[in-house]
Write a protein that holds these residues in place. Sequence first.
Motif, PDB file in Angstrom:
ATOM      1  N   VAL A 100       0.874  -1.170   0.000  1.00 55.69           N
ATOM      2  CA  VAL A 100       0.000   0.000   0.000  1.00 55.69           C
ATOM      3  C   VAL A 100       0.913   1.221   0.000  1.00 55.69           C
ATOM      4  N   PRO A 101       0.985   1.953  -1.116  1.00 53.54           N
ATOM      5  CA  PRO A 101       1.845   3.141  -1.160  1.00 53.54           C
ATOM      6  C   PRO A 101       1.163   4.321  -0.461  1.00 53.54           C
ATOM      7  N   GLY A 102       0.941   4.162   0.803  1.00 50.66           N
ATOM      8  CA  GLY A 102       0.259   5.150   1.619  1.00 50.66           C
ATOM      9  C   GLY A 102       0.050   4.591   3.002  1.00 50.66           C
ATOM     10  N   LYS A 103      -1.126   4.847   3.571  1.00 49.70           N
ATOM     11  CA  LYS A 103      -1.405   4.460   4.952  1.00 49.70           C
ATOM     12  C   LYS A 103      -2.549   3.463   5.032  1.00 49.70           C
ATOM     13  N   VAL A 104      -2.380   2.460   5.893  1.00 47.70           N
ATOM     14  CA  VAL A 104      -3.443   1.496   6.178  1.00 47.70           C
ATOM     15  C   VAL A 104      -4.140   1.968   7.449  1.00 47.70           C
ATOM     16  N   LEU A 105      -5.465   2.102   7.355  1.00 48.99           N
ATOM     17  CA  LEU A 105      -6.288   2.555   8.473  1.00 48.99           C
ATOM     18  C   LEU A 105      -7.051   1.371   9.063  1.00 48.99           C
ATOM     19  N   GLY A 106      -7.497   1.508  10.299  1.00 46.74           N
ATOM     20  CA  GLY A 106      -8.038   0.383  11.040  1.00 46.74           C
ATOM     21  C   GLY A 106      -9.526   0.136  10.982  1.00 46.74           C
ATOM     22  N   ASN A 107     -10.264   0.765  10.095  1.00 49.13           N
ATOM     23  CA  ASN A 107     -11.710   0.544  10.019  1.00 49.13           C
ATOM     24  C   ASN A 107     -12.003  -0.817   9.397  1.00 49.13           C
ATOM     25  N   GLY A 108     -12.784  -1.644  10.089  1.00 48.74           N
ATOM     26  CA  GLY A 108     -13.177  -2.952   9.572  1.00 48.74           C
ATOM     27  C   GLY A 108     -12.394  -4.073  10.206  1.00 48.74           C
ATOM     28  N   THR A 109     -12.594  -5.276   9.663  1.00 47.74           N
ATOM     29  CA  THR A 109     -11.882  -6.454  10.151  1.00 47.74           C
ATOM     30  C   THR A 109     -11.314  -7.223   8.976  1.00 47.74           C
ATOM     31  N   LEU A 110     -10.301  -8.012   9.249  1.00 51.38           N
ATOM     32  CA  LEU A 110      -9.647  -8.835   8.233  1.00 51.38           C
ATOM     33  C   LEU A 110      -9.861 -10.291   8.599  1.00 51.38           C
ATOM     34  N   GLY A 111     -10.330 -11.077   7.654  1.00 55.98           N
ATOM     35  CA  GLY A 111     -10.655 -12.469   7.920  1.00 55.98           C
ATOM     36  C   GLY A 111      -9.659 -13.472   7.373  1.00 55.98           C
ATOM     37  N   HIS A 112      -8.500 -13.021   6.927  1.00 55.16           N
ATOM     38  CA  HIS A 112      -7.500 -13.938   6.395  1.00 55.16           C
ATOM     39  C   HIS A 112      -6.104 -13.349   6.586  1.00 55.16           C
TER      40      HIS A 112
ATOM     41  N   SER B 246       2.815   3.652   6.010  1.00 54.42           N
ATOM     42  CA  SER B 246       2.495   3.792   7.430  1.00 54.42           C
ATOM     43  C   SER B 246       1.205   3.049   7.756  1.00 54.42           C
ATOM     44  N   PHE B 247       1.016   2.815   9.033  1.00 52.83           N
ATOM     45  CA  PHE B 247      -0.149   2.108   9.554  1.00 52.83           C
ATOM     46  C   PHE B 247      -0.676   2.870  10.760  1.00 52.83           C
ATOM     47  N   SER B 248      -2.000   2.905  10.916  1.00 52.19           N
ATOM     48  CA  SER B 248      -2.550   3.428  12.164  1.00 52.19           C
ATOM     49  C   SER B 248      -2.332   2.362  13.238  1.00 52.19           C
ATOM     50  N   ASP B 249      -2.360   2.766  14.496  1.00 47.46           N
ATOM     51  CA  ASP B 249      -2.191   1.804  15.587  1.00 47.46           C
ATOM     52  C   ASP B 249      -3.276   0.737  15.550  1.00 47.46           C
ATOM     53  N   THR B 250      -4.506   1.159  15.266  1.00 48.72           N
ATOM     54  CA  THR B 250      -5.629   0.222  15.186  1.00 48.72           C
ATOM     55  C   THR B 250      -5.404  -0.787  14.072  1.00 48.72           C
ATOM     56  N   ALA B 251      -4.899  -0.323  12.929  1.00 47.36           N
ATOM     57  CA  ALA B 251      -4.641  -1.228  11.801  1.00 47.36           C
ATOM     58  C   ALA B 251      -3.592  -2.267  12.174  1.00 47.36           C
ATOM     59  N   VAL B 252      -2.549  -1.858  12.840  1.00 45.61           N
ATOM     60  CA  VAL B 252      -1.499  -2.796  13.261  1.00 45.61           C
ATOM     61  C   VAL B 252      -2.094  -3.869  14.160  1.00 45.61           C
ATOM     62  N   ASN B 253      -2.912  -3.465  15.123  1.00 45.96           N
ATOM     63  CA  ASN B 253      -3.541  -4.427  16.038  1.00 45.96           C
ATOM     64  C   ASN B 253      -4.443  -5.398  15.295  1.00 45.96           C
ATOM     65  N   LYS B 254      -5.259  -4.892  14.382  1.00 43.67           N
ATOM     66  CA  LYS B 254      -6.183  -5.750  13.649  1.00 43.67           C
ATOM     67  C   LYS B 254      -5.453  -6.685  12.688  1.00 43.67           C
ATOM     68  N   LEU B 255      -4.411  -6.207  12.043  1.00 43.72           N
ATOM     69  CA  LEU B 255      -3.623  -7.063  11.159  1.00 43.72           C
ATOM     70  C   LEU B 255      -2.951  -8.175  11.961  1.00 43.72           C
ATOM     71  N   SER B 256      -2.385  -7.829  13.101  1.00 43.69           N
ATOM     72  CA  SER B 256      -1.736  -8.824  13.956  1.00 43.69           C
ATOM     73  C   SER B 256      -2.728  -9.867  14.437  1.00 43.69           C
ATOM     74  N   THR B 257      -3.910  -9.422  14.835  1.00 40.91           N
ATOM     75  CA  THR B 257      -4.953 -10.334  15.303  1.00 40.91           C
ATOM     76  C   THR B 257      -5.364 -11.311  14.200  1.00 40.91           C
ATOM     77  N   ALA B 258      -5.386 -10.855  12.967  1.00 42.21           N
ATOM     78  CA  ALA B 258      -5.780 -11.706  11.836  1.00 42.21           C
ATOM     79  C   ALA B 258      -4.644 -12.626  11.375  1.00 42.21           C
ATOM     80  N   GLY B 259      -3.457 -12.452  11.953  1.00 44.90           N
ATOM     81  CA  GLY B 259      -2.324 -13.283  11.558  1.00 44.90           C
ATOM     82  C   GLY B 259      -1.557 -12.754  10.368  1.00 44.90           C
ATOM     83  N   ALA B 260      -1.803 -11.515  10.017  1.00 44.40           N
ATOM     84  CA  ALA B 260      -1.081 -10.900   8.890  1.00 44.40           C
ATOM     85  C   ALA B 260       0.350 -10.571   9.310  1.00 44.40           C
ATOM     86  N   GLU B 261       1.233 -10.579   8.346  1.00 45.01           N
ATOM     87  CA  GLU B 261       2.624 -10.213   8.589  1.00 45.01           C
ATOM     88  C   GLU B 261       2.855  -8.813   8.033  1.00 45.01           C
TER      89      GLU B 261
END
Length: 116
Positions: free
Chosen positions: A60-72, A80-95
């Motif tokens: 993502v040539p920009g910023k990932v924001l934390g609205n929503g959920t990731l199912g995979h 850059s990433f918002s703090d919420t996005a980092v938490n949600k990505l980590s919870t979903a098992g994303a690297e």
Amino acid sequence: MLNDTLIDNTIWILRKAFKKNKAQIWKALEKEFSKSRSNRRLINIKRLDKITNNGDIIVVPGKVLGNGTLGHKLTVYAYSFSDTAVNKLSTAGAEIISLHSLINKYPDGKGVRIIG
């Protein structure tokens, strides 16, 4: 000034990767990061969930924001990433991967998609 230095370093790394590997994705990303800050992409987790599949490798040539959920699981590089996005990505098992790691792991850019 710090932000400009980070962008300059990112552009330099991408230019070097393109010259070394001749992978067009690094050239395309260099162009994206060369655009003005107002043209950088913002993308929510919700959108990533809709347009990606399990195991995708995305940039993502920009910023990932934390609205929503990731199912995979994903492998993600973003400027850059918002703090919420980092938490949600980590919870979903994303690297969340660094630019250096992304280029070293996928030097030819095969399988890497630009999203946003």
